[in-house]
Structure formats: C-alpha cells, structure tokens
Design a protein around this motif. Structure first.
Motif, PDB file in Angstrom:
ATOM      1  N   ASP A  25     -24.686   2.248   1.490  1.00 59.84           N
ATOM      2  CA  ASP A  25     -25.449   1.882   0.294  1.00 59.84           C
ATOM      3  C   ASP A  25     -25.463   0.366   0.101  1.00 59.84           C
ATOM      4  O   ASP A  25     -26.490  -0.221  -0.249  1.00 59.84           O
ATOM      5  N   ARG A  84     -17.379   9.557   1.246  1.00 57.95           N
ATOM      6  CA  ARG A  84     -17.558   8.640   0.114  1.00 57.95           C
ATOM      7  C   ARG A  84     -17.472   7.181   0.560  1.00 57.95           C
ATOM      8  O   ARG A  84     -18.317   6.363   0.189  1.00 57.95           O
ATOM      9  N   GLU A  85     -16.465   6.854   1.360  1.00 61.87           N
ATOM     10  CA  GLU A  85     -16.274   5.454   1.744  1.00 61.87           C
ATOM     11  C   GLU A  85     -17.336   4.992   2.736  1.00 61.87           C
ATOM     12  O   GLU A  85     -17.808   3.851   2.670  1.00 61.87           O
ATOM     13  N   GLU A 118     -14.069  -3.146  -5.243  1.00 62.66           N
ATOM     14  CA  GLU A 118     -15.221  -2.668  -4.466  1.00 62.66           C
ATOM     15  C   GLU A 118     -15.366  -3.421  -3.149  1.00 62.66           C
ATOM     16  O   GLU A 118     -15.573  -2.816  -2.086  1.00 62.66           O
ATOM     17  N   THR A 160     -20.398   6.158   2.875  1.00 64.86           N
ATOM     18  CA  THR A 160     -21.625   6.033   2.076  1.00 64.86           C
ATOM     19  C   THR A 160     -21.601   4.758   1.243  1.00 64.86           C
ATOM     20  O   THR A 160     -22.639   4.107   1.055  1.00 64.86           O
ATOM     21  N   ARG A 161     -20.418   4.374   0.758  1.00 66.52           N
ATOM     22  CA  ARG A 161     -20.294   3.141  -0.010  1.00 66.52           C
ATOM     23  C   ARG A 161     -20.799   1.945   0.819  1.00 66.52           C
ATOM     24  O   ARG A 161     -21.533   1.096   0.326  1.00 66.52           O
ATOM     25  N   ILE A 220     -15.040  -1.787   0.689  1.00 71.04           N
ATOM     26  CA  ILE A 220     -16.080  -1.941   1.722  1.00 71.04           C
ATOM     27  C   ILE A 220     -15.486  -2.540   2.986  1.00 71.04           C
ATOM     28  O   ILE A 220     -15.729  -2.062   4.104  1.00 71.04           O
TER      29      ILE A 220
END
Length: 273
Positions: free
Chosen positions: A141, A134-135, A170, A137-138, A174
């Motif tokens: 993206d 998840r992280e 957010e 991919t964050r 990142i």
C-alpha cells in the motif's frame, strides 16, 4: 494447468527461455511464479522484465531486494554498480513503464489451495499468516502512494529495527517487513535479523545464528517458496521449505520447480561470468 516456480533470474533470461522450452510452458494455461530478483548481475534484465510484464495474468511475482533497490537508483538515492549490468534497462524507453509495473507487484504471493506462500527471502517465524499478510500489504500500500520514495525507499537503506513488535512506528514496521521478506537469511536466537552472514548454514560458525527456517514457526503448516540465498543451492532439509535460488548469475544454474509433480528442472549458466 501447470504452476512453475523459478528462482532468482538476475537477468539470466536466455537460461529462463531454455527452461520454459523444456517444460513446454504455455501462458494461455500455465502460470510462472517468480521469487523476485528478476534483474541485476546478468546481461538481460530488460528482456526479463519485458517478458514478465507481457505474461500479465500468467505470471505471479514478488519484489526482491534488487527490484526495490532499482527504485532507489532511479530516484538518485543509490548509484548502480557496473557489475549489475543495468545500463540497458535504465536507458531504455520502456524503463518508466516497467518501473511503474514493478511498483504494483507485491511482497507476498499466496496459493491457498496448496497452503503455499511465496516471498523473496523468507518469512519471520514469529508471524502467523494474518501478520504476514498484514505487514506485506502495509508495504504494498505504501508503495502505491505518491510519496513512496520518501516514505518507503529513502528510509529503506538501514538495518534497524532488527527485531519486530507491533508497537513499532509505521515507518519502522515498513522497514522491518522489507528487510524480513527480501533480505532475511540468519536470525539470532532472540529473533533479531542478521544481515552479515551469507554462508551456507553448515559453514556459519556463529553459535547464536540459525537459518530463519530452522526456528519454530507460526506458519509451519505452510509450504514456503523463496530465493535470495544462493549459498543454500536449494537445500533446506525440509520439503515444505523450497529454496529456489541456485546461483545462475554466479555461474551455477537456474532452477524451475513444477509444483504439481514436485520436480525441479535446471539450466546451467550459458555464458560464464
């Protein structure tokens, strides 16, 4: 089919070519995995990027801190150090295309059939596989968005937050992920990232620090492949923790790990710096 994992190349392309000749690497059936930091410090960063881009599906790479820093250099947030030998790359006609190709590359690669993950520097022990995916991919993206320079690269040059929790903003999530996956070496006993110590573990005299891979981890079942920490010289004491940065750009050698045979092949630096 063979899978070969290579440590930090850092522009040492001639050494990589020799390794691939030794193993008779065939891109029509083999795959070359890179732990990142393909560029900087060595003399052939441009040739290295051109080669990996040309390999297409025969290559799997993750972004290292030097690739991410290249975005900052291109945007004017940082100035390239002469010792990084990036002039040829930056002044090449290929540079815009290669930079966009790099922007498509992830921070995490997986080989589920071998329960294996690859990042540039390591994996935070408090993350399970779902959190790692998840992280990572964050960040990937965010790098694909039009405002990636302002949202990802410009705020990247700070060490905060040193710790992770799901309630971070957010931008903080990142930044933590980038620092964890591309810069991690030692952690404090409370899990905070340390950015200062680059020594081998047995030479670090700060009692509160331990290598990230010495902590109990929620991904202990996985084989973790990483680079970044040349001072380890490939030694972790754990067969599931594969450290591949062996300091070729520091006049040591480049390491290629053949997954299927669990063999490591090395090539010494050809021109001493």
């Amino acid at each position: 089919m063979a899978n070969y994992f290579v440590g930090d190349i850092h522009g040492c392309f001639s050494e990589l070519k020799k390794l691939l000749e030794v193993v008779d690497f065939n891109p029509s059936q083999d795959v070359l995995w890179s732990v990142g930091d393909l560029i900087a410090r060595g003399p052939e960063s441009l040739a290295t990027l051109r080669y990996f881009e040309h390999l297409d599906n025969a290559a799997r790479i993750v972004l290292g801190n030097h690739e991410l820093n290249l975005f900052g250099i291109n945007a004017g947030f940082r100035s390239p150090r002469p010792s990084c030998q990036l002039t040829e790359l930056i002044q090449s006609d290929d540079f815009p295309r290669l930079l966009e190709w790099l922007r498509l590359q992830p921070l995490l690669q997986e080989m589920p059939e071998h329960q294996l993950v690859m990042t540039h520097a390591g994996v935070p022990p408090q993350w399970d596989l779902a959190a790692l995916r998840r992280e990572a991919t964050r960040v990937s993206d965010a790098l694909q968005r039009a405002n990636y320079l302002e949202a990802v690269i410009s705020p990247m040059y700070t060490e905060a937050p040193e710790g992770w929790h799901a309630d971070l903003q957010e931008s903080e999530l990142i930044r933590y992920c980038i620092n964890a996956l591309t810069r991690i070496r030692f952690l404090y006993t409370d899990g905070r990232l340390d950015f200062a110590c680059k020594l081998p573990p047995d030479e670090c005299d700060i009692e509160e620090l331990k290598p990230w891979f010495k902590f109990p981890s929620k991904t202990d079942e996985l084989t973790k492949v990483f680079g970044h920490w040349a001072a380890l010289m490939g030694e972790t004491g754990n067969a599931k923790i594969q450290a591949l940065d062996t300091g070729c750009c520091w006049d040591q050698y480049l390491t290629l790990w053949h997954l299927e045979s669990n063999q490591k092949i090395t090539q010494s630096r050809l021109k001493k710096g």
